[in-house]
Design an enzyme around this catalytic site. Sequence first.
Site, PDB file in Angstrom:
ATOM      1  CB  SER A   1      45.075  37.268  38.875  1.00 36.94           C
ATOM      2  OG  SER A   1      45.880  36.996  37.776  1.00 36.94           O
TER       3      SER A   1
ATOM      4  CD  GLN B   1      52.450  34.452  36.933  1.00 37.55           C
ATOM      5  OE1 GLN B   1      51.238  34.594  36.844  1.00 37.55           O
ATOM      6  NE2 GLN B   1      53.205  35.323  37.591  1.00 37.55           N
TER       7      GLN B   1
ATOM      8  CE  LYS C   1      49.647  36.517  39.703  1.00 35.23           C
ATOM      9  NZ  LYS C   1      49.667  36.390  38.239  1.00 35.23           N
TER      10      LYS C   1
END
Length: 488
Positions: free
Chosen positions: A307, A336, A332
Amino acid sequence: MLKKSTAAFMIVAALLCGSILTLGVTGYVNVFGQAAGEGAAPMVQSSGLGAKESKKLGTALDLIESNYVEAVDRDKLIDGAVNGMMEALGDPYSNYMGKETAEKFEESIEGSFTGIGAEVSSENGKVVVVSPIKGSPAEKSGIQAKDIILSVNGESLEGLELNMAVSKIRGPKGSKATLRIQRAGSVEPLEYVITRDDVKLETVYASMEKDGVGVIEVTQFSMNTGERFAEELEKLEKKGMKGLVIDVRNDPGGVLPVVIEMAEQFVPKGKAIVQVEDKNKQREVSTSKGSSKPYPVVVLMNKGSASASEILAGALQQSAGAKLIGENSFGKGTVQTSFDKQLGDGSLLKITIAKWLTPDGTWIHGKGIKPDIAVAQPDYFSVAPINKSVTLQYNMNSTDVKNAQTMLNGLGYKPGRKDGYFDTETKNAVKKFQSTAKLPVTGSIDAKTAEALEAALIKAIQDPVNDNQRNRGIAEVQKEITAAASNK
């Protein structure tokens, strides 16, 4: 599609953070950190349930309450309905958190929490480790990225909703969680006994190595990480740092604006740091407002780098000329944001709202980022623990013997082989270790010898001298410093 969600093991409650790249703790925040109502594009709002939809759900609730054989918890049913909607998305990182879990999520984003310190995801009903947190009980016990957790204290986690699986290891500080682990390369499941404890989440660690090479390790991108990183970077620069190694290995991610802020310290003004693509395929590019550094930079990463770690690695590689060293990253590539005020009861929805792409437009989701220089760690870094219910001795042949031989070899006791056969040379190596460890010198590996071997191995793994990736990163920076000096 894989059915996944993400969480971290907690002492008191489930924590959802880590490999979730989040934009904010509450409400909507746009991709570059601006709060809604402050110039940000608003989220698309619908009118909620239609009349038929509302009637269907209301009727289902009424039928359950009126006819189910036992008393029902209405709040639990409502939570289950919301959970069901999130599960139906089939998205690893969109999920619902009850009030207690939401509070722990906010704590994690702020940079502190309690637990055993293992970020996990749920993949096809299996609980999979994303990465252990530095200094946590999980890391100290030897838990690794990609481990599959089969059971906790004898209770299977197979097929459980992730929050329920996480709740199985809740318990007071000082109590023990026995985890059965399936690890790639190991035929039989492994067993770890982990003592629950407080997990201190200091996210930035810095040191100055020889020849003016600075090393900054970032363990998670929490709200205070950018400030802490800037502080440590300034200290190293004031000490005359000539080159920098940024270590994001086993860093599961965190907050997007924070990683952008950190990348700006290395990416020249006007160059891209990250691109974010929304559901309408519209892209917004975050460009640097900072400037480049006059010294070389390399980034260390591994399969636990996810991420935000991958955003930093991609930005520094493509826009700042940094080299990536180590292993392929996790992969990833979604973003969000979190909604809590809208629900009105302290619970929280975390919803994937966008994809992120590297400066050149690559979506690394499910693939990760390949290093410029691939460097593996010594084999004993990933060796499985020994089954302590069986005494290993001369003439045995097993996976446990092979693991013991790998440990002995890594500790310098030279068993002569690592194929699982317990021969005379292996026995002599065990005797030498037992003598050094002040144990009865039997040449057999009983539970106490196995425990001593594993404890010695953890110390060896934690010693920077044995860290191939770190050493290669420092060496690469030193080489670039020398090359730059010779060109003056």
